[in-house]
Motif scaffolding. Structure first.
Motif, PDB file in Angstrom:
ATOM      1  N   LYS A   9      45.888 -38.991  30.166  1.00  0.00           N
ATOM      2  CA  LYS A   9      45.298 -38.182  31.168  1.00  0.00           C
ATOM      3  C   LYS A   9      43.788 -38.683  31.398  1.00  0.00           C
ATOM      4  N   GLY A  10      43.505 -39.898  31.185  1.00  0.00           N
ATOM      5  CA  GLY A  10      42.484 -40.258  31.347  1.00  0.00           C
ATOM      6  C   GLY A  10      40.945 -40.015  30.634  1.00  0.00           C
ATOM      7  N   GLN A  11      41.532 -39.427  29.156  1.00  0.00           N
ATOM      8  CA  GLN A  11      40.221 -39.020  28.574  1.00  0.00           C
ATOM      9  C   GLN A  11      40.052 -40.027  27.461  1.00  0.00           C
ATOM     10  N   ILE A  12      38.681 -39.841  26.876  1.00  0.00           N
ATOM     11  CA  ILE A  12      38.473 -40.839  25.748  1.00  0.00           C
ATOM     12  C   ILE A  12      37.562 -39.865  24.776  1.00  0.00           C
ATOM     13  N   THR A  13      37.720 -40.220  23.605  1.00  0.00           N
ATOM     14  CA  THR A  13      36.683 -39.510  22.620  1.00  0.00           C
ATOM     15  C   THR A  13      35.591 -40.698  22.338  1.00  0.00           C
ATOM     16  N   ILE A  14      34.428 -40.021  22.458  1.00  0.00           N
ATOM     17  CA  ILE A  14      33.174 -41.016  22.278  1.00  0.00           C
ATOM     18  C   ILE A  14      32.914 -40.965  20.732  1.00  0.00           C
ATOM     19  N   PRO A  15      32.990 -42.326  20.283  1.00  0.00           N
ATOM     20  CA  PRO A  15      32.867 -42.353  18.791  1.00  0.00           C
ATOM     21  C   PRO A  15      31.736 -41.667  18.326  1.00  0.00           C
ATOM     22  N   VAL A  16      31.594 -41.313  16.925  1.00  0.00           N
ATOM     23  CA  VAL A  16      30.621 -40.635  16.439  1.00  0.00           C
ATOM     24  C   VAL A  16      29.277 -41.215  16.468  1.00  0.00           C
ATOM     25  N   ALA A  17      29.537 -42.559  16.059  1.00  0.00           N
ATOM     26  CA  ALA A  17      28.013 -43.220  15.993  1.00  0.00           C
ATOM     27  C   ALA A  17      27.226 -43.272  17.509  1.00  0.00           C
ATOM     28  N   VAL A  18      28.098 -43.438  18.637  1.00  0.00           N
ATOM     29  CA  VAL A  18      27.565 -42.937  20.014  1.00  0.00           C
ATOM     30  C   VAL A  18      27.214 -41.636  20.300  1.00  0.00           C
ATOM     31  N   ARG A  19      27.889 -40.755  19.810  1.00  0.00           N
ATOM     32  CA  ARG A  19      27.472 -39.483  19.953  1.00  0.00           C
ATOM     33  C   ARG A  19      26.251 -39.131  19.378  1.00  0.00           C
ATOM     34  N   VAL A  20      25.899 -39.597  17.994  1.00  0.00           N
ATOM     35  CA  VAL A  20      24.771 -39.313  17.355  1.00  0.00           C
ATOM     36  C   VAL A  20      23.519 -40.063  18.125  1.00  0.00           C
TER      37      VAL A  20
END
Length: 80
Positions: A9-20
């Motif tokens: 669907k063109g979605q990604i999960t942003i890794p925790v380290a990046v979100r923080v």
């Protein structure tokens, strides 16, 4: 280096380290800014307009609406 996979669907999960590091939480918005051909930067777009307060210094003296209109008219005429 943090990596993510793109779903069908063109979605990604942003890794925790990046979100923080970006201060992102559920509901946060991000912008994808092209830095050069084939490269993008992810920028947190969560600041409100209130975050801009204080970025510009106040003018030394107030300017009237008539003065603003005159400046706009003279500079606008030069641009054409």
């Amino acid at each position: 280096m943090a990596t993510a996979s793109v779903t069908s669907k063109g979605q990604i999960t942003i890794p925790v380290a990046v979100r923080v590091a970006l201060g992102l939480e559920a509901g946060s918005r991000v912008e994808f800014v092209q830095t050069e051909a084939g490269k993008f930067a992810i920028v947190a777009a969560t600041n409100s307009v209130n975050a801009l307060k204080g970025m510009l210094r106040k003018p030394s003296s107030p300017i009237s609406i008539d003065d603003m209109n005159a400046a706009i008219a003279s500079h606008g005429a030069k641009a054409r």
